[in-house]
Design an enzyme around this catalytic site. Sequence first.
Site, PDB file in Angstrom:
ATOM      1  N   LYS A  58       0.410  -1.200   0.371  1.00 38.39           N
ATOM      2  CA  LYS A  58       0.035   0.058   0.038  1.00 38.39           C
ATOM      3  C   LYS A  58       1.261   1.265  -0.148  1.00 38.39           C
ATOM      4  O   LYS A  58       0.981   2.314  -0.045  1.00 38.39           O
ATOM      5  CB  LYS A  58      -1.240  -0.032   1.322  1.00 38.39           C
ATOM      6  CG  LYS A  58      -1.879  -1.292   1.054  1.00 38.39           C
ATOM      7  CD  LYS A  58      -2.457  -1.146   0.299  1.00 38.39           C
ATOM      8  CE  LYS A  58      -3.762  -2.605  -0.456  1.00 38.39           C
ATOM      9  NZ  LYS A  58      -4.816  -3.209   1.017  1.00 38.39           N
ATOM     10  N   ARG A  91      -6.607  -7.963 -10.934  1.00 36.47           N
ATOM     11  CA  ARG A  91      -6.916  -9.131 -11.509  1.00 36.47           C
ATOM     12  C   ARG A  91      -8.633  -8.719 -12.248  1.00 36.47           C
ATOM     13  O   ARG A  91      -8.786  -7.965 -11.982  1.00 36.47           O
ATOM     14  CB  ARG A  91      -7.005 -10.350 -10.515  1.00 36.47           C
ATOM     15  CG  ARG A  91      -7.722  -9.380  -9.173  1.00 36.47           C
ATOM     16  CD  ARG A  91      -7.991 -10.464  -8.258  1.00 36.47           C
ATOM     17  NE  ARG A  91      -8.222  -9.723  -7.121  1.00 36.47           N
ATOM     18  CZ  ARG A  91      -9.412  -9.160  -6.913  1.00 36.47           C
ATOM     19  NH1 ARG A  91     -10.973  -9.727  -7.373  1.00 36.47           N
ATOM     20  NH2 ARG A  91     -10.066  -8.503  -5.811  1.00 36.47           N
ATOM     21  N   HIS A 100     -16.583  -5.078   4.896  1.00 39.57           N
ATOM     22  CA  HIS A 100     -16.125  -5.068   3.995  1.00 39.57           C
ATOM     23  C   HIS A 100     -16.074  -5.827   2.616  1.00 39.57           C
ATOM     24  O   HIS A 100     -14.717  -5.806   1.618  1.00 39.57           O
ATOM     25  CB  HIS A 100     -14.256  -4.943   3.953  1.00 39.57           C
ATOM     26  CG  HIS A 100     -13.811  -3.416   5.277  1.00 39.57           C
ATOM     27  ND1 HIS A 100     -14.431  -2.314   4.972  1.00 39.57           N
ATOM     28  CD2 HIS A 100     -13.919  -3.966   6.812  1.00 39.57           C
ATOM     29  CE1 HIS A 100     -13.584  -1.727   5.887  1.00 39.57           C
ATOM     30  NE2 HIS A 100     -13.373  -2.587   6.914  1.00 39.57           N
ATOM     31  N   GLU A 149      -3.538   6.919   7.118  1.00 39.74           N
ATOM     32  CA  GLU A 149      -4.275   8.350   5.804  1.00 39.74           C
ATOM     33  C   GLU A 149      -6.136   8.535   6.835  1.00 39.74           C
ATOM     34  O   GLU A 149      -6.515   8.229   7.390  1.00 39.74           O
ATOM     35  CB  GLU A 149      -5.486   6.744   5.413  1.00 39.74           C
ATOM     36  CG  GLU A 149      -4.617   6.798   3.569  1.00 39.74           C
ATOM     37  CD  GLU A 149      -5.610   5.923   3.311  1.00 39.74           C
ATOM     38  OE1 GLU A 149      -4.986   5.288   1.765  1.00 39.74           O
ATOM     39  OE2 GLU A 149      -6.439   5.840   3.149  1.00 39.74           O
TER      40      GLU A 149
END
Lengths: 168, 168, 502, 502
Positions: C116, C292, C235, C200
Amino acid sequence: MALEININNRKANVELLNKDNNKIKVSVDGKIYDIDLVMVENGVYSILYKNKSYNVELTQNKSGKKYIVNTLYNSYDVEIIDAESKYLKSRQKEHIDEEDTISSPMPGKVVKILVKTGDKVKAGDTVIIISAMKMESEYKVKKDRLIKNILVKEGDKIDGNQTLIVIE
Amino acid sequence: MALEININNRKANVELLNKDNNKIKVSVDGKIYDIDLVMVENGVYSILYKNKSYNVELTQNKSGKKYIVNTLYNSYDVEIIDAESKYLKSRQKEHIDEEDTISSPMPGKVVKILVKTGDKVKAGDTVIIISAMKMESEYKVKKDRLIKNILVKEGDKIDGNQTLIVIE
Amino acid sequence: MIKKVLVANRGEIAIRVMRSCREIGITSVAVYSEADRTSMHVRYADEAYYIGTSPSNESYLVIEKIIDAAKRSGAEAIHPGYGFLSENAELSDRCKKEGIIFIGPSANAISTMGDKITARKTMIKAGVPVIPGTTEKISTEKKAIETVKEIGLPVMIKASAGGGGKGMRLVKKENEILGALRAAKSEALSAFGDDTVYVEKYIESPHHIEFQILADKYGNTIHLFERECSVQRRHQKVIEETPSPIMTSKVREEMGKYAVAAAKAVNYEGAGTIEFIVDDKLNYYFLEMNTRLQVEHPITERVVGIDLVKEQINIANGMKLSYKQDELKQNGHAIECRIYAEDPDNNFLPSPGIIKHITEPLGLGVRHDGYVYEGYEIPIYYDPLISKLIIWGKTRDETIKRMKRALYAYKITGIKTTIKFLEKIMNTPDFIKGKYNTHFIENNFNFLMTEQKSVGDCEDIAIITVFMDYMNNLEKIRPKISSELQVNNWKSCGRKKSLMRL
Amino acid sequence: MIKKVLVANRGEIAIRVMRSCREIGITSVAVYSEADRTSMHVRYADEAYYIGTSPSNESYLVIEKIIDAAKRSGAEAIHPGYGFLSENAELSDRCKKEGIIFIGPSANAISTMGDKITARKTMIKAGVPVIPGTTEKISTEKKAIETVKEIGLPVMIKASAGGGGKGMRLVKKENEILGALRAAKSEALSAFGDDTVYVEKYIESPHHIEFQILADKYGNTIHLFERECSVQRRHQKVIEETPSPIMTSKVREEMGKYAVAAAKAVNYEGAGTIEFIVDDKLNYYFLEMNTRLQVEHPITERVVGIDLVKEQINIANGMKLSYKQDELKQNGHAIECRIYAEDPDNNFLPSPGIIKHITEPLGLGVRHDGYVYEGYEIPIYYDPLISKLIIWGKTRDETIKRMKRALYAYKITGIKTTIKFLEKIMNTPDFIKGKYNTHFIENNFNFLMTEQKSVGDCEDIAIITVFMDYMNNLEKIRPKISSELQVNNWKSCGRKKSLMRL
């Protein structure tokens, strides 16, 4: 022919009054139904009642006396109460309190057993971990308990509602 | 365990040499096959042979000895020849020549019978009319014949290959 | 040109890939674990290779076994599907070394986007907007407090190697910073073996909107517009749609350009997805790239009219993209519902088991991608996704109504499924209005969980059906009962013999 | 607004209509004959009314019974589907009198288009090109010979009340005229109770191309482009596609305008189809109008993106058309294959029976409209259509390959079907090239009828599977055998008693 049937905490008395092929007359708690009922697929019934078309799907458990019933929008757990069921029920109550066993509601695999027979465990302790479909679930005891009997071992495949551990 | 099996005018000798769950070793006319075979749905088999994946669908007739077999691109009529079949075959030959009966290859309904028992009919005469699915078919005799027996009546629902009329 | 493809996956996605292979004359090779001998992808494939016992880390996740099956079958290429090894840089690399075509991006693109912090840095360099936050890992606790104050609360502390919500902590108050930091680091370490975390800005009512991209080996990169994926439970996406109900054509064009820039920044090849987090004011930030095919790719296929798997294979074959950006447009609306073998009434516990009966929805505007069949036992080892219903309509309104019609006709017995839960979502006012974000399910939880009240005579009809079924079964087993009686008779055979005609 | 619709039909079309009803919140009412109690349309509908014994002239064709069911159910409208009463002017008229909305055109439009001579006259008046021929019935044999000579051989003699190839005779030589005329008249009399015939120029290698139209009550009429229907067997369509492979945009525009003019000439309301006969040079002539929904309407729905049944209901509700001509375009390509319960190896004899097992094709670009299910017995009384596969692709080539993929995965056992025959058509060079006319099947008959040669070990695999199935069954019934043995034992019970543990 009459039977007692359990549905949603309701006990209904059902009686077959007449049957002419797929046309049946049935009484449910005294209310009379004239119904056109036919099994169209394995476990699937098509029902016409007052010209309304119903599709009812049944899944039967192994004993043949418990059903999951899917109608248009509702799903019901339904149970046939006959003499045998009544006897078993009363017997079950005597011997096995549901609180005295640990079981998983779904089939899966035993990942880890954290106790052994004779162990004394405290309320909230995890005793067994079960995995099913990418998810692991921990099973805990609710009160202080004694592990009486462990019926499975790590790595075992288990059925839904199978008794895994007996506690006291 | 060995059997004789008829397919496309070929008579094959089949023998089961070994079976370990779904892994089988079979000899067909002396050729050895190591095959992974499992019934996945009612009458549908999944077969792995030399890592090729085959799906084979079977439809069995009532006697259980004749099959229609669908593989990837081919459809076969296959028949098991055991002692009973051999006996029936020989018996059938003695008594009923296939030419001595009239039958319809498909199920349907008898629309009209144009003859009665004892009638003498000429080659090409229509003896019976069968309807199935918006279509009527006329059944004619190929030679001059005597109507020996009529086994159905107008309006009857008939099965495929059911004998309708016996002729001589 | 590729003539044979090994599909290193199972379930609906394996079959979906094989379907496109079949259409372009490519032989498909399945791999299967012990639990999957009877799985539909084995039956559908031209060839099938056994690769190990049922747990995926002994079969579908073992690179060695996949490569071995590819060699034995003579497959020139491997398609990884989604999940399993699809975002595994090592497989991509290993394929390269073995001279097998990996239908997906390079190991470098996968790794860059997989980490990330590296991804954030790369995106910032490429000018793609990212969520305000750190571009370096948090080295000390002191630095952490400083950084959080700089960004401004609330913030998310996230694992750099993260995914699936693990190693993530929301911080709302200053005194929570250190606790959250420690918890995130420890969770990240145990989940990914790496305790690197970063910070973040937390977006309050976020939408997940992603852009499908395609890129060939010659630097041609296009996007195929957005997918709105904000209907999530823990999620996990539940429902996706395209176009997004909150999108404007201006923002779409901007985000599309950034999506293309993001892909180009890692020299991306193949099909991929740029995920953005979008707030209510349509401010958007790069979230991550999925290197993907996505579960939800069919809604894009339906609305844009392109077979993404065929494009993946084209690209892998070294061909140029078949389409230019300005040839593409969105036509109508599409929604995907994911049908899981889960019990919504029991905290969405997985519900594996034997499919007793199935009726699939058909007709206008219905695409159905599934893999189960009657008598099939859903194994306990893998993801409980049964199938995906992809519905198209001229308008969003028509699509929702058609989805309801299709869900109504979709019947599976023997296991619990999420079908009724999905129907409830289709009836939820916030969803119908298109006003929802990732909090949709929690915000509407009570509505979604309220059981439909029994309508009219339904309960009595259920009773009567069970009654008749039970009676019919009794009749069927009667011969058995009479044979039991015979046994009793037999016992007294000597006594009664004179009375019986033998 | 219509709240409840009675669907006066059965099979796939009844369900197809009910699906659209469900999407727009309309209650659907099925009618069924004795043979159809277990038919899917009865199960799918909200309500169902019994209307008589199995033969259609005692149930689905009896106007009185349909009207009665509509009244009893309180349906405000009747949708006739195709076939049965769908082009029956009397039903349209009767509905009007009873205050029930007939979802279809006026009795006048049906009658005008139903009588071929009247239709020809009407079209000529409207400026629509018709096949050179008579506009009056042939009154005398002398007049017949004169007319034929005037038009020029070859000609067709056709029954004015005709349809389905009945009362039709091709005349190639002058000395055949009288024989053909007499035969046509006698056949027309016995088939339709009316021996009126007329003469038309015979088109040598004709294409059947039809235009879908929609017209509201306010004179707005649009066309939804063409369907190519030249793959026919005995005047029955087998495969349809859109766009037509021989069409040009110029001719399409012209024909579309004539199709609209044709509909306007009879003040048409609802969905209808103008059939043209087209020669190799793209000369086109009005053939007939079908004043109902066609079997093949889904290919238009797929390519144009409009739900035709919803439009029919909108129009019946007195609403204006939802679309203007210039808003419509053809998007990609669609092909429909009709799957019949017929035995291609046995002269396409109908093959009713019980569906033992069915696997439906799924995935990208596949629409499937069917009505059968496992265990369902296809009745002998009605049309043997099982289902329709409607395949979409970006190009014609992709569509053909996708159709092959879908047919490959479509499995029905228990009855014979035309699936393999349709696969053969997809492999026929003339079809692949798009170079075919109505003679396609006869021209390619040998190719189409050649059985695929057994590939590799298929025959031995078939043998082994049967062998194992038979063996397994033997094992299953072994208990039965042992119980038979018990009976024998029982007979000698007295003798053996001392040896047995009772």
